[in-house]
Design a protein around this motif. Sequence first.
Motif, PDB file in Angstrom:
ATOM      1  N   ALA A 109     -38.366 -26.968  13.140  1.00 10.87           N
ATOM      2  CA  ALA A 109     -39.597 -26.950  13.896  1.00 10.87           C
ATOM      3  C   ALA A 109     -40.364 -27.911  13.734  1.00 10.87           C
ATOM      4  CB  ALA A 109     -40.512 -25.639  12.726  1.00 10.87           C
ATOM      5  N   SER A 110     -39.905 -29.066  12.573  1.00 11.79           N
ATOM      6  CA  SER A 110     -40.556 -30.310  12.983  1.00 11.79           C
ATOM      7  C   SER A 110     -40.197 -30.656  13.964  1.00 11.79           C
ATOM      8  CB  SER A 110     -39.826 -31.377  12.070  1.00 11.79           C
ATOM      9  OG  SER A 110     -38.138 -31.823  11.630  1.00 11.79           O
ATOM     10  N   VAL A 111     -38.919 -30.708  14.922  1.00 12.48           N
ATOM     11  CA  VAL A 111     -38.620 -31.462  16.338  1.00 12.48           C
ATOM     12  C   VAL A 111     -39.185 -30.525  17.047  1.00 12.48           C
ATOM     13  CG1 VAL A 111     -37.455 -33.340  14.754  1.00 12.48           C
ATOM     14  CG2 VAL A 111     -36.335 -31.408  16.157  1.00 12.48           C
ATOM     15  N   PHE A 112     -39.327 -29.012  17.056  1.00 13.36           N
ATOM     16  CA  PHE A 112     -39.550 -28.909  18.204  1.00 13.36           C
ATOM     17  C   PHE A 112     -38.130 -28.059  18.905  1.00 13.36           C
ATOM     18  CE2 PHE A 112     -43.565 -31.081  18.411  1.00 13.36           C
ATOM     19  CZ  PHE A 112     -44.127 -30.281  18.224  1.00 13.36           C
ATOM     20  N   ASN A 113     -37.582 -27.568  18.225  1.00 14.15           N
ATOM     21  CA  ASN A 113     -35.603 -27.414  18.630  1.00 14.15           C
ATOM     22  C   ASN A 113     -36.074 -26.077  17.929  1.00 14.15           C
ATOM     23  OD1 ASN A 113     -33.138 -26.250  19.059  1.00 14.15           O
ATOM     24  ND2 ASN A 113     -31.880 -28.097  17.494  1.00 14.15           N
ATOM     25  N   GLY A 114     -35.688 -24.944  19.775  1.00  8.37           N
ATOM     26  CA  GLY A 114     -36.049 -23.639  19.722  1.00  8.37           C
ATOM     27  C   GLY A 114     -35.298 -23.434  19.937  1.00  8.37           C
ATOM     28  N   ASN A 115     -33.539 -23.503  19.882  1.00 10.30           N
ATOM     29  CA  ASN A 115     -32.248 -23.065  20.035  1.00 10.30           C
ATOM     30  C   ASN A 115     -32.123 -21.427  19.420  1.00 10.30           C
ATOM     31  OD1 ASN A 115     -29.791 -22.749  20.469  1.00 10.30           O
ATOM     32  ND2 ASN A 115     -29.148 -25.000  20.435  1.00 10.30           N
ATOM     33  N   PRO A 116     -31.973 -20.378  21.309  1.00 11.66           N
ATOM     34  CA  PRO A 116     -31.779 -19.287  19.409  1.00 11.66           C
ATOM     35  C   PRO A 116     -30.368 -19.301  18.446  1.00 11.66           C
ATOM     36  CG  PRO A 116     -31.654 -19.529  21.695  1.00 11.66           C
ATOM     37  CD  PRO A 116     -32.090 -20.314  21.930  1.00 11.66           C
ATOM     38  N   LEU A 117     -29.400 -20.665  19.258  1.00 13.03           N
ATOM     39  CA  LEU A 117     -28.786 -20.425  17.650  1.00 13.03           C
ATOM     40  C   LEU A 117     -28.407 -20.600  16.129  1.00 13.03           C
ATOM     41  CD1 LEU A 117     -25.613 -20.610  17.621  1.00 13.03           C
ATOM     42  CD2 LEU A 117     -25.450 -22.767  18.241  1.00 13.03           C
ATOM     43  N   TYR A 118     -30.129 -20.516  15.860  1.00 15.92           N
ATOM     44  CA  TYR A 118     -30.141 -21.960  14.804  1.00 15.92           C
ATOM     45  C   TYR A 118     -32.066 -20.651  14.450  1.00 15.92           C
ATOM     46  CZ  TYR A 118     -28.445 -25.798  16.290  1.00 15.92           C
ATOM     47  OH  TYR A 118     -27.523 -26.667  16.826  1.00 15.92           O
ATOM     48  N   TRP A 119     -32.268 -20.263  15.209  1.00 18.38           N
ATOM     49  CA  TRP A 119     -33.483 -19.105  15.010  1.00 18.38           C
ATOM     50  C   TRP A 119     -33.284 -17.240  14.939  1.00 18.38           C
ATOM     51  CZ3 TRP A 119     -37.406 -20.743  12.822  1.00 18.38           C
ATOM     52  CH2 TRP A 119     -37.948 -22.406  13.581  1.00 18.38           C
ATOM     53  N   ASP A 120     -31.961 -17.135  16.074  1.00 18.30           N
ATOM     54  CA  ASP A 120     -31.984 -16.015  15.920  1.00 18.30           C
ATOM     55  C   ASP A 120     -30.459 -15.469  15.517  1.00 18.30           C
ATOM     56  OD1 ASP A 120     -30.667 -12.913  17.531  1.00 18.30           O
ATOM     57  OD2 ASP A 120     -31.764 -13.604  18.809  1.00 18.30           O
TER      58      ASP A 120
END
Length: 179
Positions: free
Chosen positions: A43-54
């Motif tokens: 979140a601090s670097v706006f990394n929206g890669n779904p690999l890390y969120w989903d």
Amino acid sequence: MSNNQTPLDDTLPEDVAALIGATQYEKTADFPVEQGYVWTSCASVFNGNPLYWDPKVADEVTGGPISPPSLLSAYARPHYWAPGAEGEQLSLQVHFDLKKRFGLPEAIMTDNTNVFYEPLRMGDLVTSRQVLKSVSGEKRTKLGVGRFWVIDVEYHNQNGDLLGTESYTGYGYRREASA
């Protein structure tokens, strides 16, 4: 050697030469890799890669949640302060040892290379160890007189699997008085 480096003394003290290739400062992290840290860091670097969120994407692609490789060293870096710890806690201690040993008050990192192997998984405990690879003789650069050194930091999980390595090239130096 580039044009802005002048060799002065190629002598390497025996105590420093003895450290080349030796493992130093092996330490296991005080906390495991965990999902909340991954989310906060992404979140601090706006990394929206779904690999890390989903979790579903992570299961399909990597067999379960992983941490971004760029966070590898974060799990092995000491907190600046920790209960019961004495003095300032530093990562890359070999670098600071060399500055002190050679009386070099200033330093810069001139290069950093990262190589990643096995993924960092939730619950992993990361162990780091530092290996001094080389130390140059004295050189004069535009910054001053000092030495270059290369330090590798190896990272392993609790099973001994190699997670990655970081290789740092530093230059410790003394500024010369201006005329």
